[in-house]
Design an enzyme around this catalytic site. Structure first.
Site, PDB file in Angstrom:
ATOM      1  N   ASN A   1      41.452  39.884   6.083  1.00 30.37           N
ATOM      2  CA  ASN A   1      40.048  40.257   6.008  1.00 30.37           C
ATOM      3  C   ASN A   1      39.389  40.129   7.383  1.00 30.37           C
ATOM      4  O   ASN A   1      38.967  41.097   7.994  1.00 30.37           O
ATOM      5  CB  ASN A   1      39.336  39.402   4.971  1.00 30.37           C
ATOM      6  CG  ASN A   1      37.885  39.813   4.742  1.00 30.37           C
ATOM      7  OD1 ASN A   1      37.165  39.175   3.990  1.00 30.37           O
ATOM      8  ND2 ASN A   1      37.408  40.867   5.371  1.00 30.37           N
ATOM      9  N   THR A   2      39.347  38.886   7.907  1.00 27.97           N
ATOM     10  CA  THR A   2      38.640  38.635   9.158  1.00 27.97           C
ATOM     11  C   THR A   2      39.178  39.462  10.311  1.00 27.97           C
ATOM     12  O   THR A   2      38.406  39.943  11.153  1.00 27.97           O
ATOM     13  CB  THR A   2      38.706  37.142   9.514  1.00 27.97           C
ATOM     14  OG1 THR A   2      38.272  36.361   8.399  1.00 27.97           O
ATOM     15  CG2 THR A   2      37.820  36.829  10.710  1.00 27.97           C
TER      16      THR A   2
ATOM     17  N   GLY B   1      41.037  32.834   9.139  1.00 28.44           N
ATOM     18  CA  GLY B   1      40.056  33.214  10.135  1.00 28.44           C
ATOM     19  C   GLY B   1      40.387  32.842  11.560  1.00 28.44           C
ATOM     20  O   GLY B   1      39.589  33.086  12.470  1.00 28.44           O
TER      21      GLY B   1
ATOM     22  N   LYS C   1      43.781  36.523  -7.486  1.00 29.52           N
ATOM     23  CA  LYS C   1      44.278  35.732  -6.354  1.00 29.52           C
ATOM     24  C   LYS C   1      43.696  34.333  -6.448  1.00 29.52           C
ATOM     25  O   LYS C   1      42.482  34.145  -6.427  1.00 29.52           O
ATOM     26  CB  LYS C   1      43.896  36.366  -5.016  1.00 29.52           C
ATOM     27  CG  LYS C   1      44.382  35.541  -3.822  1.00 29.52           C
ATOM     28  CD  LYS C   1      43.754  35.981  -2.520  1.00 29.52           C
ATOM     29  CE  LYS C   1      44.076  34.964  -1.437  1.00 29.52           C
ATOM     30  NZ  LYS C   1      43.329  35.216  -0.186  1.00 29.52           N
TER      31      LYS C   1
ATOM     32  N   ALA D   1      46.358  35.116   5.608  1.00 27.85           N
ATOM     33  CA  ALA D   1      45.573  34.272   6.520  1.00 27.85           C
ATOM     34  C   ALA D   1      46.240  34.132   7.889  1.00 27.85           C
ATOM     35  O   ALA D   1      47.446  33.912   7.988  1.00 27.85           O
ATOM     36  CB  ALA D   1      45.324  32.888   5.937  1.00 27.85           C
ATOM     37  N   GLY D   2      45.400  34.259   8.910  1.00 34.66           N
ATOM     38  CA  GLY D   2      45.826  33.990  10.279  1.00 34.66           C
ATOM     39  C   GLY D   2      46.183  35.199  11.112  1.00 34.66           C
ATOM     40  O   GLY D   2      46.331  35.089  12.326  1.00 34.66           O
TER      41      GLY D   2
END
Length: 264
Positions: free
Chosen positions: A210-211, A162, A101, A188-189
């Site tokens: 992830n977050t 995040g 990635k 993301a997001g």
């Protein structure tokens, strides 16, 4: 239902991809990833030990390559040179592993992608035989350029890394999906399961996060929720939702053949 996600010629049953950072310890990392059902897991080479630090615990001890498809990423890289160097190291540590990635960030505050450096790194990596899944902006023109370079998946942001803000521009995601043939994976997001479901309902091929899991009050439970959200959104997309309209011009119950009122 035989509905597989295919990336670089390999098929996967899960359309949820997850990261390995920000957990309190390895035990929580392992439990959350198992709860997510993910088969592809991303590893930040600059922040995680996968053998480059022999005196520290290795992430591969709890997440073995025999069980998961590892996706080394370039989190923390701000130039094409840094990203390429990082993934060369990953390939060496993982015995020639080629699926990676790529992310090249523009600044440490927003973590927005630097598309100029991303394109430069993608050209080098593809030429060196890497199979590149690439984090980028939600610009459909850039997405098409990255596909033309040879990237095996396009990974546009839903909102900033995040942030947990969810999908802020669904129209651009749809434009990207209309223009590229490789898988489109929202990266993301995402903040909660409904965000993941919406991404899948739009027709995206997968979601990476992830977050949203690691920063939840109960990461293991949130991982399970994300798994279900991705699955529900995919099924809804395949089923085909009813058209949106201000009101129904005809009642949902049949009117033909009913008994007439006493006044008729």
């Amino acid at each position: 239902m035989n509905d597989k996600l295919i990336i670089a010629g390999k098929s996967y049953s899960s359309r949820l991809l997850v990261g390995t950072g920000k957990y309190k310890d390895f035990a929580e990392t392992k439990a959350a990833i198992e709860s997510s059902g993910a088969e592809i897991i991303t590893i930040a080479i600059r922040r995680s030990n996968i053998g480059q630090n022999p005196n520290e615990p290795s992430l591969l001890e709890i997440l073995p390559p025999s069980k998961y498809t590892l996706l080394p990423n370039t989190a923390g890289c701000y130039t094409a040179d840094d990203a390429v160097r990082t993934l060369r190291l990953a390939r060496e540590l993982l015995d020639g592993h080629s699926l990676v990635k790529l992310e090249v960030l523009g600044d440490p505050q927003s973590l927005y992608p630097n598309v100029v450096e991303t394109i430069a790194a993608a050209k080098t990596l593809v030429a060196e035989g890497f199979q590149v899944m690439v984090y980028t902006s939600d610009d459909p023109i850039i997405a098409k350029q990255l596909e033309d370079i040879g990237c095996v998946a396009i990974m546009p942001l839903a909102s900033l890394i995040g942030s947990g803000m969810g999908i802020l521009n669904p129209w651009n995601l749809q434009l990207i999906m209309e223009r590229v043939q490789v898988p489109v994976i929202v990266d993301a997001g995402v903040g909660t399961a409904s965000d993941a479901a919406i991404a899948m309902e739009l027709g995206c091929h997968g979601v990476l996060m992830n977050t949203a899991i690691a920063a939840a009050q109960n990461p293991v439970l949130m991982a399970s929720a994300m798994k279900k959200g991705v699955e529900a959104g995919r099924e809804a997309f395949l089923a085909g939702r009813m058209p949106k309209k201000l009101y129904s011009a005809s009642p949902s119950s049949p009117t033909a053949g009913i008994i007439a009122s006493a006044r008729s």
